[in-house]
Write a protein that holds these residues in place. Sequence first.
Motif, PDB file in Angstrom:
ATOM      1  N   ASN A 199       0.797  -1.099  -0.197  1.00  0.00           N
ATOM      2  CA  ASN A 199       0.099   0.108  -0.179  1.00  0.00           C
ATOM      3  C   ASN A 199       0.824   1.031   0.104  1.00  0.00           C
ATOM      4  O   ASN A 199       1.731   1.364   1.040  1.00  0.00           O
ATOM      5  CB  ASN A 199      -0.892  -0.018   1.258  1.00  0.00           C
ATOM      6  CG  ASN A 199      -2.031   1.050   1.216  1.00  0.00           C
ATOM      7  OD1 ASN A 199      -1.929   2.064   0.518  1.00  0.00           O
ATOM      8  ND2 ASN A 199      -2.899   0.887   1.802  1.00  0.00           N
ATOM      9  N   PRO A 200       1.137   1.993  -1.305  1.00  0.00           N
ATOM     10  CA  PRO A 200       2.077   3.073  -1.276  1.00  0.00           C
ATOM     11  C   PRO A 200       1.748   4.068  -0.246  1.00  0.00           C
ATOM     12  O   PRO A 200       2.298   5.141  -0.066  1.00  0.00           O
ATOM     13  CB  PRO A 200       1.857   3.432  -2.787  1.00  0.00           C
ATOM     14  CG  PRO A 200       0.695   2.929  -3.208  1.00  0.00           C
ATOM     15  CD  PRO A 200       0.506   1.787  -2.478  1.00  0.00           C
ATOM     16  N   ASN A 201       0.295   4.264   0.016  1.00  0.00           N
ATOM     17  CA  ASN A 201       0.046   5.496   0.714  1.00  0.00           C
ATOM     18  C   ASN A 201      -0.145   5.148   2.411  1.00  0.00           C
ATOM     19  O   ASN A 201      -0.263   6.100   3.138  1.00  0.00           O
ATOM     20  CB  ASN A 201      -1.521   5.863   0.631  1.00  0.00           C
ATOM     21  CG  ASN A 201      -1.793   6.319  -1.098  1.00  0.00           C
ATOM     22  OD1 ASN A 201      -0.521   7.092  -1.242  1.00  0.00           O
ATOM     23  ND2 ASN A 201      -2.629   5.896  -1.308  1.00  0.00           N
ATOM     24  N   SER A 202       0.286   3.783   2.726  1.00  0.00           N
ATOM     25  CA  SER A 202       0.490   3.605   4.343  1.00  0.00           C
ATOM     26  C   SER A 202       1.587   2.766   4.400  1.00  0.00           C
ATOM     27  O   SER A 202       2.111   1.977   3.611  1.00  0.00           O
ATOM     28  CB  SER A 202      -0.674   3.302   4.647  1.00  0.00           C
ATOM     29  OG  SER A 202      -1.117   1.912   4.248  1.00  0.00           O
ATOM     30  N   SER A 203       2.037   2.727   5.768  1.00  0.00           N
ATOM     31  CA  SER A 203       3.421   1.964   5.854  1.00  0.00           C
ATOM     32  C   SER A 203       3.001   1.789   7.551  1.00  0.00           C
ATOM     33  O   SER A 203       2.690   2.411   8.368  1.00  0.00           O
ATOM     34  CB  SER A 203       4.692   2.726   5.726  1.00  0.00           C
ATOM     35  OG  SER A 203       4.789   3.945   6.440  1.00  0.00           O
ATOM     36  N   LYS A 255       0.221   7.182   7.165  1.00  0.00           N
ATOM     37  CA  LYS A 255      -0.837   7.123   6.325  1.00  0.00           C
ATOM     38  C   LYS A 255      -0.870   8.686   5.426  1.00  0.00           C
ATOM     39  O   LYS A 255      -0.853   9.607   6.210  1.00  0.00           O
ATOM     40  CB  LYS A 255      -2.438   6.670   6.661  1.00  0.00           C
ATOM     41  CG  LYS A 255      -3.290   6.629   5.470  1.00  0.00           C
ATOM     42  CD  LYS A 255      -4.526   5.930   6.252  1.00  0.00           C
ATOM     43  CE  LYS A 255      -5.549   5.785   4.898  1.00  0.00           C
ATOM     44  NZ  LYS A 255      -5.017   5.107   3.878  1.00  0.00           N
ATOM     45  N   THR A 256      -1.128   8.618   4.331  1.00  0.00           N
ATOM     46  CA  THR A 256      -0.967   9.754   3.692  1.00  0.00           C
ATOM     47  C   THR A 256      -2.631   9.833   2.906  1.00  0.00           C
ATOM     48  O   THR A 256      -2.886   8.957   2.291  1.00  0.00           O
ATOM     49  CB  THR A 256      -0.160   9.837   2.361  1.00  0.00           C
ATOM     50  OG1 THR A 256       1.287   9.816   3.069  1.00  0.00           O
ATOM     51  CG2 THR A 256      -0.234  11.347   1.831  1.00  0.00           C
ATOM     52  N   PHE A 257      -3.363  11.086   3.041  1.00  0.00           N
ATOM     53  CA  PHE A 257      -4.726  11.145   2.630  1.00  0.00           C
ATOM     54  C   PHE A 257      -4.254  12.196   1.311  1.00  0.00           C
ATOM     55  O   PHE A 257      -3.885  13.303   1.412  1.00  0.00           O
ATOM     56  CB  PHE A 257      -5.431  11.797   3.726  1.00  0.00           C
ATOM     57  CG  PHE A 257      -5.705  11.148   4.779  1.00  0.00           C
ATOM     58  CD1 PHE A 257      -6.648  10.087   4.786  1.00  0.00           C
ATOM     59  CD2 PHE A 257      -4.851  11.256   5.887  1.00  0.00           C
ATOM     60  CE1 PHE A 257      -6.774   9.456   5.988  1.00  0.00           C
ATOM     61  CE2 PHE A 257      -4.975  10.368   6.973  1.00  0.00           C
ATOM     62  CZ  PHE A 257      -6.074   9.476   7.257  1.00  0.00           C
ATOM     63  N   ASN A 258      -4.773  11.630   0.143  1.00  0.00           N
ATOM     64  CA  ASN A 258      -4.712  12.116  -1.137  1.00  0.00           C
ATOM     65  C   ASN A 258      -5.497  13.341  -1.187  1.00  0.00           C
ATOM     66  O   ASN A 258      -6.581  13.281  -2.209  1.00  0.00           O
ATOM     67  CB  ASN A 258      -4.435  11.335  -2.164  1.00  0.00           C
ATOM     68  CG  ASN A 258      -3.412  10.598  -2.187  1.00  0.00           C
ATOM     69  OD1 ASN A 258      -2.176  10.891  -1.726  1.00  0.00           O
ATOM     70  ND2 ASN A 258      -3.487   9.301  -2.458  1.00  0.00           N
ATOM     71  N   GLN A 281      -2.824  18.023   0.699  1.00  0.00           N
ATOM     72  CA  GLN A 281      -2.567  16.830   1.256  1.00  0.00           C
ATOM     73  C   GLN A 281      -2.448  16.679   2.691  1.00  0.00           C
ATOM     74  O   GLN A 281      -1.678  17.454   3.325  1.00  0.00           O
ATOM     75  CB  GLN A 281      -1.363  16.186   0.418  1.00  0.00           C
ATOM     76  CG  GLN A 281      -1.084  14.773   0.440  1.00  0.00           C
ATOM     77  CD  GLN A 281      -0.038  14.176  -0.178  1.00  0.00           C
ATOM     78  OE1 GLN A 281       1.266  14.521   0.188  1.00  0.00           O
ATOM     79  NE2 GLN A 281      -0.013  13.280  -1.515  1.00  0.00           N
ATOM     80  N   ARG A 311      -0.852  14.333   6.017  1.00  0.00           N
ATOM     81  CA  ARG A 311      -0.120  13.259   6.180  1.00  0.00           C
ATOM     82  C   ARG A 311      -0.233  12.955   7.808  1.00  0.00           C
ATOM     83  O   ARG A 311      -0.214  13.903   8.792  1.00  0.00           O
ATOM     84  CB  ARG A 311       1.287  13.490   6.048  1.00  0.00           C
ATOM     85  CG  ARG A 311       1.600  13.606   4.567  1.00  0.00           C
ATOM     86  CD  ARG A 311       3.349  13.972   4.503  1.00  0.00           C
ATOM     87  NE  ARG A 311       3.652  14.041   3.254  1.00  0.00           N
ATOM     88  CZ  ARG A 311       3.562  15.286   2.495  1.00  0.00           C
ATOM     89  NH1 ARG A 311       3.067  16.283   3.044  1.00  0.00           N
ATOM     90  NH2 ARG A 311       3.847  15.495   1.183  1.00  0.00           N
TER      91      ARG A 311
END
Length: 915
Positions: free
Chosen positions: A373-377, A415-418, A422, A424
């Motif tokens: 999942n590129p938007n979270s780690s 997590k990043t919210f697009n 933006q 973070r």
Amino acid sequence: MTLQKTSHNFTKIAFKPLQTNLFNIVLISFFLTIGCGNTYSQDISKKKTSISVKKQANPSNLDTKADSKKILEQTKEIDTVKKIDSIKPKKAFLDGKVKYKAEQYVKIDQKKKLITLYDKAELNYQDVELKSGIIVMDYEKNEVYAGRIKDSTGKYTQYPNFKQGQNEVEPDSIRFNFKTKKALIWNSRTDQGEFKVKAAISKKENDSVYFLRGARFTTSKDVDNPEYYFQTNKVKFIPGKKVITGLTNMVIANVPTPIALPFAYFPMSKETSISGIILPSYNDSNDRGFSLQNGGYYFALNDHYDLTVLGDYYTNGSYGMRFESSYAKRYAFRGNVNVRFENLISSERGYPDYSKQRIYNIQWSHSRDAKANPNSSFSASVNLGSSKYFKQSINQVNIGSNLNNTLSSSVSYSKTFNSVPQVRMSLSATHSQNTQTEMIDMTLPTLQLSVDRIYPFVGKDDIKKGFFKNINLQYNLNGRNSISTTDSLFFKPQMFRDAKVGLQHSIPLSTNFKLFKYFSASTSLNYEEIWYAKTIERNFDTDQSKVVDKVVNGFDAFRTYSFSSSIGTTIYGTFNFGEDKKIKSIRHVMRPSLSYGYTPSFEKYYDTYATDASGNINKQYSRFEGGIFGAPGLNRSNNLGFSLSNTFEAKVTDKDSTKTEPKKIMLLNNLNLSTNYNLDADGVTSLAWSPVRLSGGTQLFQNKMNMNFGATLDPYAIDNSGTRINVYNINNGGSLFRMTSANMTLNYSISSKEGKDKKDKNSQGERNGGREDDLFGINTVDNNYKSQFDEDEDQGEDKISEFFKANLPWDMTFAYSLTYGNNNREKKIIGNSIMISANADLTPKWKAGISTGYDFVQNGVTFTQLRFERDLLSWRMDFNWTPFGDYANWGFFIGIKSGVLSDIKWDKRSRNVGR
């Protein structure tokens, strides 16, 4: 028709005047099918033969019409016989196609139903692949025989290679039946996982069961001449699953040993791992008695995770338990968890040195694949537990961890919210533990949220250029639940009662722009608001006759703001010495920077309190003191800062004469100095200039040596008590600056294997809180550390010719530290030590290493460890010795390398006297 043999070993066919009868037609068809040419790859499955007669030019003595009519009548007669024949046609001998070839010859005997292949023969039938020197196939009985052949010197060559499905056998000879699937094999050799099996006679009962006689099992590379093997006479062998034997005897160097079992069971699963018992090792201790260590069970639960349960037991009642699990999912995540607990009893109850304590350690490592999942780690690195665990553990030799004073942990999710803008967000928990003071600092958790920069004066397609268009603002949120406790109160109710909770909101407004073309300037205005869940109220307590702080629960907040600005530039200077010089030029790059910061006084958040019973009020305090984000400042801050960074680079003539361009060499990677000037200093309570901090670093010897240095320079003098006074040091009879401290470190790593990265020798030690290199020795955990021989798969033979080679692989790590102290005119070296670690190959099969050092201040040898390791082909032997010091100990290990037989070992270690 007559057959004549020619000198070329071909069959020659001479035709007499054509006799039109069925016998001649069938005979010609037969020889056209099997007898002519050098075709060594054929399909001999039984097929229906069709006959066609092609019309040709008529000989003078042949009546074409009459003969044609006669052939037609005979053909009709044959068809009539076939229709009225009640005998069923015979079933084909073979059930599939046979493909074969050989280099010298292929011989087909139709009468005996035999096919003989000689020299580099190959035969493929159904799922059987057979290669050998000679192959004889009886396609009536569905049997095949394969054997070796002799070369011109009389030596046997081209041993059979029999492969059926995933099973492969290399015997001296083999006899196999295609229908019954049974086989007799002489001197078979086969690989089953890590095992190599050789048997005098093998009988293949079916696809899944073999019976062997005169068999040997080994993990040695050479099954014909192994350094060790297990000899047995009766064996039931199920390929890919297990081996069950009768009386089994261990043989080392062709000498039978007393080690024997009435029966034996060897697992041979094709899976990467299988469940099984882990046999313990024996040990003894003067204060804990005899023990069994590292015994337990390994659970291969599934393809994604496993579990190892290990235990130790001492006869005085001490015991330990360890649970270790690794897990992984491809393209998603991977990690491992270790939980260790030990109940330690020293001496015996009733004796003065009797003691009992419980220690534990928890380790967790987790990493997530970015592709999941590129938007979270999510990641975790945990190492916490009892402060004395690595020093007192009864089952570990963790010298590097013993010398380290800090354990740390971190678990984080982001997590990043697009959205636009933006957003973070991250949640993290941290842990820091000092094993000497037993103090623990934790954040459970830390919340961070940031909104991307907003440029209010820039349109959708505008360029961010200039003072106004570069004005931007953003929002940052930082929330923490901070806990400070001790080892004895860890995870007890009092630990959570003392927690500090706070939220920090900040809105920075900033811009940057160019000034006079060559200067870069920036300006920012920062607004902060701090929220606390509890504050303090300070009063004089008459009952206790002292000032006490009372905790006040409830929401409270304060707000601050500050202003800062900076300007800087880059200056390039080049000193040319001439193209004919060895040093052609030196380039100097300077980056000066001037900064200004202002923070007003927030006196409104301060109150007064009585300091004695009479009610004298002469002190100020803030109710926000002790908060996680601190308290607002009482005094105004009005500082001017200056910093200067430098780099030096040289161009020199390259030693390689074929290169036309000069070579660039970095002389100094950085040389930095910085200081501050307080514009509001009064010369009594505060001094204008802060000490100058000088630091630098460079790399030497082709970037193999890292050198870093630093110094603190104070422009003010000190009085007899060591307090800084408002008198410049140069006016007090000293130099321009008074050096209060200085330090220098050197780190140098070199190896005979140029261009190759040095292998990681101590990954487990680093995880336990120690060093990643071996300056503090190699950490051993249950003796499962990485062997020094694991780096090279192909090891050279330990021959006399190679013993005298001068090219012996080696590596060395060198570290030197020097610290100078002069805060109170002591002018002394407070730290001066050197540490060296070296490893070398004494022979291709012998490796030796040493880690040692010397402290020139204490005049003593620092931690020293000697290491020796011997590669015994299928076995490994190592000896580690710490000859003196608080952690003096030794350990000896010899065992089989293979994981299947890892329990066949002898592991003896002395008790660590420092525990």
